[in-house]
Design a protein around this motif. Structure first.
Motif, PDB file in Angstrom:
ATOM      1  N   LEU A   1      -7.473   4.987  -4.803  1.00 49.41           N
ATOM      2  CA  LEU A   1      -8.325   6.211  -4.235  1.00 49.41           C
ATOM      3  C   LEU A   1      -7.917   7.476  -4.416  1.00 49.41           C
ATOM      4  CD1 LEU A   1      -8.406   3.407  -1.947  1.00 49.41           C
ATOM      5  CD2 LEU A   1     -10.070   4.947  -0.805  1.00 49.41           C
ATOM      6  N   HIS A   2      -8.707   8.270  -4.902  1.00 51.54           N
ATOM      7  CA  HIS A   2      -8.227   9.814  -5.217  1.00 51.54           C
ATOM      8  C   HIS A   2      -8.874  10.533  -4.019  1.00 51.54           C
ATOM      9  CE1 HIS A   2      -7.214   9.260  -9.275  1.00 51.54           C
ATOM     10  NE2 HIS A   2      -8.158   8.192  -9.581  1.00 51.54           N
ATOM     11  N   PHE A   3      -7.529  11.449  -3.627  1.00 47.86           N
ATOM     12  CA  PHE A   3      -8.030  12.799  -2.676  1.00 47.86           C
ATOM     13  C   PHE A   3      -7.738  13.990  -3.488  1.00 47.86           C
ATOM     14  CE2 PHE A   3      -8.243   8.866  -0.075  1.00 47.86           C
ATOM     15  CZ  PHE A   3      -8.547   9.351   0.867  1.00 47.86           C
ATOM     16  N   PRO A   4      -8.220  14.493  -4.518  1.00 46.06           N
ATOM     17  CA  PRO A   4      -7.818  15.569  -5.252  1.00 46.06           C
ATOM     18  C   PRO A   4      -7.599  16.823  -4.348  1.00 46.06           C
ATOM     19  CG  PRO A   4      -9.999  15.159  -5.622  1.00 46.06           C
ATOM     20  CD  PRO A   4      -9.520  13.899  -4.839  1.00 46.06           C
ATOM     21  N   ASP A   5      -8.417  17.299  -3.262  1.00 47.18           N
ATOM     22  CA  ASP A   5      -8.095  18.235  -2.476  1.00 47.18           C
ATOM     23  C   ASP A   5      -8.008  17.956  -0.987  1.00 47.18           C
ATOM     24  OD1 ASP A   5     -10.567  17.436  -1.981  1.00 47.18           O
ATOM     25  OD2 ASP A   5     -11.991  19.012  -2.070  1.00 47.18           O
ATOM     26  N   GLY A   6      -7.332  16.771  -0.651  1.00 42.02           N
ATOM     27  CA  GLY A   6      -7.209  16.448   0.661  1.00 42.02           C
ATOM     28  C   GLY A   6      -8.454  15.771   1.284  1.00 42.02           C
ATOM     29  N   ARG A   7      -9.729  15.374   0.414  1.00 39.07           N
ATOM     30  CA  ARG A   7     -10.586  14.543   0.922  1.00 39.07           C
ATOM     31  C   ARG A   7     -10.798  13.719  -0.361  1.00 39.07           C
ATOM     32  NH1 ARG A   7     -14.448  19.476   2.682  1.00 39.07           N
ATOM     33  NH2 ARG A   7     -13.716  20.368   0.832  1.00 39.07           N
TER      34      ARG A   7
ATOM     35  N   GLY B   1       0.304  15.919   6.295  1.00 40.09           N
ATOM     36  CA  GLY B   1      -0.234  14.962   7.165  1.00 40.09           C
ATOM     37  C   GLY B   1      -1.736  14.664   6.435  1.00 40.09           C
ATOM     38  N   HIS B   2      -2.232  14.872   5.358  1.00 37.81           N
ATOM     39  CA  HIS B   2      -3.348  14.901   4.670  1.00 37.81           C
ATOM     40  C   HIS B   2      -3.076  13.998   3.483  1.00 37.81           C
ATOM     41  CE1 HIS B   2      -5.610  17.227   7.595  1.00 37.81           C
ATOM     42  NE2 HIS B   2      -4.696  18.110   7.323  1.00 37.81           N
ATOM     43  N   ARG B   3      -3.915  13.032   3.215  1.00 37.17           N
ATOM     44  CA  ARG B   3      -3.820  12.495   1.778  1.00 37.17           C
ATOM     45  C   ARG B   3      -4.018  13.253   0.829  1.00 37.17           C
ATOM     46  NH1 ARG B   3      -5.704   8.032   5.337  1.00 37.17           N
ATOM     47  NH2 ARG B   3      -7.856   8.873   5.205  1.00 37.17           N
ATOM     48  N   GLN B   4      -3.375  13.367  -0.206  1.00 39.72           N
ATOM     49  CA  GLN B   4      -3.428  14.216  -1.458  1.00 39.72           C
ATOM     50  C   GLN B   4      -3.027  13.636  -2.615  1.00 39.72           C
ATOM     51  OE1 GLN B   4      -3.827  18.148  -0.875  1.00 39.72           O
ATOM     52  NE2 GLN B   4      -3.061  18.947  -2.852  1.00 39.72           N
ATOM     53  N   ASP B   5      -3.800  13.789  -4.025  1.00 39.97           N
ATOM     54  CA  ASP B   5      -3.298  13.228  -4.897  1.00 39.97           C
ATOM     55  C   ASP B   5      -1.889  14.083  -5.586  1.00 39.97           C
ATOM     56  OD1 ASP B   5      -5.320  11.661  -5.064  1.00 39.97           O
ATOM     57  OD2 ASP B   5      -6.469  12.619  -6.827  1.00 39.97           O
ATOM     58  N   PRO B   6      -1.008  13.297  -5.619  1.00 39.34           N
ATOM     59  CA  PRO B   6       0.342  13.858  -6.100  1.00 39.34           C
ATOM     60  C   PRO B   6       0.270  14.838  -7.339  1.00 39.34           C
ATOM     61  CG  PRO B   6       0.588  11.897  -6.236  1.00 39.34           C
ATOM     62  CD  PRO B   6      -0.708  11.899  -5.829  1.00 39.34           C
ATOM     63  N   ALA B   7      -0.542  14.563  -8.330  1.00 39.24           N
ATOM     64  CA  ALA B   7      -0.744  15.169  -9.652  1.00 39.24           C
ATOM     65  C   ALA B   7      -1.979  14.859 -10.167  1.00 39.24           C
ATOM     66  CB  ALA B   7       0.409  14.548 -10.559  1.00 39.24           C
ATOM     67  N   PRO B   8      -2.650  15.586 -11.011  1.00 41.40           N
ATOM     68  CA  PRO B   8      -3.764  15.491 -11.616  1.00 41.40           C
ATOM     69  C   PRO B   8      -3.853  14.030 -12.351  1.00 41.40           C
ATOM     70  CG  PRO B   8      -2.959  17.651 -12.327  1.00 41.40           C
ATOM     71  CD  PRO B   8      -2.075  16.725 -11.600  1.00 41.40           C
ATOM     72  N   GLY B   9      -5.002  13.438 -11.790  1.00 42.24           N
ATOM     73  CA  GLY B   9      -5.438  11.948 -12.162  1.00 42.24           C
ATOM     74  C   GLY B   9      -4.585  11.085 -11.550  1.00 42.24           C
ATOM     75  N   PHE B  10      -3.549  11.338 -10.513  1.00 46.27           N
ATOM     76  CA  PHE B  10      -2.626  10.288  -9.981  1.00 46.27           C
ATOM     77  C   PHE B  10      -3.342  10.001  -8.526  1.00 46.27           C
ATOM     78  CE2 PHE B  10       0.877   8.513  -8.138  1.00 46.27           C
ATOM     79  CZ  PHE B  10       1.762   7.934  -8.866  1.00 46.27           C
ATOM     80  N   PRO B  11      -3.958   9.057  -8.156  1.00 45.37           N
ATOM     81  CA  PRO B  11      -4.202   8.694  -6.931  1.00 45.37           C
ATOM     82  C   PRO B  11      -3.628   8.741  -5.784  1.00 45.37           C
ATOM     83  CG  PRO B  11      -3.712   6.406  -8.120  1.00 45.37           C
ATOM     84  CD  PRO B  11      -3.658   7.425  -9.139  1.00 45.37           C
ATOM     85  N   ALA B  12      -4.015   9.287  -4.627  1.00 48.57           N
ATOM     86  CA  ALA B  12      -3.255   9.281  -3.482  1.00 48.57           C
ATOM     87  C   ALA B  12      -2.790   7.844  -2.735  1.00 48.57           C
ATOM     88  CB  ALA B  12      -4.013  10.419  -2.464  1.00 48.57           C
ATOM     89  N   MET B  13      -3.697   7.136  -3.048  1.00 52.12           N
ATOM     90  CA  MET B  13      -3.439   5.834  -2.200  1.00 52.12           C
ATOM     91  C   MET B  13      -3.730   4.636  -3.465  1.00 52.12           C
ATOM     92  SD  MET B  13      -5.729   6.271   1.270  1.00 52.12           S
ATOM     93  CE  MET B  13      -4.913   4.627   2.032  1.00 52.12           C
ATOM     94  N   SER B  14      -2.748   4.005  -3.256  1.00 45.29           N
ATOM     95  CA  SER B  14      -2.807   2.699  -4.484  1.00 45.29           C
ATOM     96  C   SER B  14      -2.438   1.449  -3.470  1.00 45.29           C
ATOM     97  CB  SER B  14      -1.834   2.942  -5.727  1.00 45.29           C
ATOM     98  OG  SER B  14      -0.673   3.107  -5.342  1.00 45.29           O
ATOM     99  N   THR B  15      -2.965   0.382  -3.778  1.00 46.14           N
ATOM    100  CA  THR B  15      -2.714  -0.841  -3.143  1.00 46.14           C
ATOM    101  C   THR B  15      -2.450  -2.085  -4.041  1.00 46.14           C
ATOM    102  OG1 THR B  15      -4.017  -0.223  -1.180  1.00 46.14           O
ATOM    103  CG2 THR B  15      -3.468  -2.762  -1.486  1.00 46.14           C
TER     104      THR B  15
ATOM    105  N   ALA C   1       0.804  -1.209  -0.025  1.00 47.08           N
ATOM    106  CA  ALA C   1       0.089   0.069  -0.044  1.00 47.08           C
ATOM    107  C   ALA C   1       0.982   1.152   0.090  1.00 47.08           C
ATOM    108  CB  ALA C   1      -1.067   0.092   1.244  1.00 47.08           C
ATOM    109  N   THR C   2       0.702   2.118  -0.933  1.00 43.33           N
ATOM    110  CA  THR C   2       1.574   3.492  -1.112  1.00 43.33           C
ATOM    111  C   THR C   2       0.409   4.559  -0.896  1.00 43.33           C
ATOM    112  OG1 THR C   2       2.931   2.323  -2.526  1.00 43.33           O
ATOM    113  CG2 THR C   2       2.907   4.655  -2.652  1.00 43.33           C
TER     114      THR C   2
END
Length: 332
Positions: free
Chosen positions: A199-205, A175-189, A168-169
């Motif tokens: 899972l996408h967190f485009p604005d921290g949610r 301290g908040h999950r956030q997509d590192p780039a447009p369309g790139f998921p903040a969490m991938s397993t 899991a990455t």
């Protein structure tokens, strides 16, 4: 006449009384006359050595619980890369990496913290410490590496196979999950069998993307989508087009089940569609429906919900523009 006195200081006690700053380590003597250092409380290998400047912390039972290396009274990693602070707990070993008293930011091959469990689980954490917060604030490294990478050992029990063996990455900012780039998921397993979860967190949610991509998607080892979750403002939420918040597919691609949510609550839709619907193997024939509702419930759309809440981002704006460009080119 001179007299000699025998020290009454107990072995393993600090010279200077009960308020001395550190315990004095006593080597264990074996019957064959050889000596060995203290054994970690978890039975794992000892990482630091006295020759490299580490001081051992021993508990009342003689177990090694921690090792600390200081330079100029500040934590500093060993020249061979061993962490400055090493803690041994019954469940695993935790290493914290420092340079001249400053926690490493995770750049390069050195993380901020590394945990190795006796069960084979490893956790790599990158981030920083603040003056008012003792724990690490997770954050991606300045050179663009993820804030957290968790690797689970592959279990021998078949029933644990779907969960163990996964990697899991997580990408985070302040301290908040956030997509590192447009369309790139903040969490991938990546699952042990080759399946993947995003899972996408485009604005921290957790949130759907502007192009309609669901916030949560699961794929099997063949690349077939088997689950998707629609989120809005951090809540499970049906789409304005009437699409249910959650959908599950069978391995052959037929629809198996749907769940409808309104502002995070499992409810019938505004037009009366059931909260839960199960389908036959053909993916079309309804075999079970479950209605759920509450008195005076609010049936709102995403548009109405947006007007009633603060949509300000929880996480800071992504600071590493160069990393964004690398992800847009398809880099890791």
């Amino acid at each position: 006449m001179t007299t000699s006195s025998t020290s009454r200081q107990p072995k393993g006690s600090a010279a200077g009384g009960q308020f001395a700053r550190a315990l004095r380590a006593e080597p264990m003597v074996h019957l064959n006359g050889t000596t060995a250092g203290p054994v970690p409380v978890n039975g794992m290998n000892v990482l630091g050595s006295p020759e490299a400047g580490y001081v051992d912390k021993i508990d009342d039972d003689g177990n090694l619980t921690a090792q600390v290396r200081l330079e100029d009274r500040k934590p500093n990693d060993s020249p061979d890369g061993t962490a400055a602070i090493i803690s041994y707990t019954p469940r695993g070993t935790e290493e914290s990496f420092y340079t001249k008293g400053v926690l490493h930011d995770g750049s390069g091959g050195t993380p901020s913290k590394r945990y190795t469990g006796i069960d084979g689980k490893t956790v790599i954490t990158r981030g920083y410490r603040t003056a008012h917060r003792g724990s690490i604030v997770p954050q991606d490294s300045p050179d663009g590496q993820p804030a957290s990478v968790v690797t689970h050992a592959v279990a021998e029990d078949d029933w644990r196979e779907p969960t163990d063996g996964r990697v899991a990455t997580t990408w985070m900012t302040a301290g908040h999950r956030q997509d590192p780039a447009p369309g790139f998921p903040a969490m991938s397993t990546e699952m042990a069998d080759g399946g993947r979860k995003y899972l996408h967190f485009p604005d921290g949610r957790e949130d759907d993307l502007e192009d309609g991509t669901p916030a949560e998607q699961h794929f099997d080892k063949y690349g077939n989508r088997i689950f998707q979750g629609r989120y809005y403002g951090g809540f499970p939420f049906d789409g304005d087009d009437g699409e249910p918040a959650f959908r599950k597919w069978r391995p052959d691609g037929t629809l198996e089940k749907e769940w409808r949510y309104c502002k995070g609550q499992l409810l019938d839709s505004a037009d009366g569609k059931p909260a839960i619907t199960e389908y036959a193997e053909d993916g079309r024939t309804v075999v079970k429906e479950e209605h759920r509702g509450i008195d005076n419930r609010w049936f709102g759309t995403r548009f109405e919900f947006e007007r009633l809440q603060d949509r300000g981002p929880r996480a800071k704006e992504w600071p590493y523009k160069g990393v964004q460009k690398r992800h847009e080119r398809g880099g890791s």
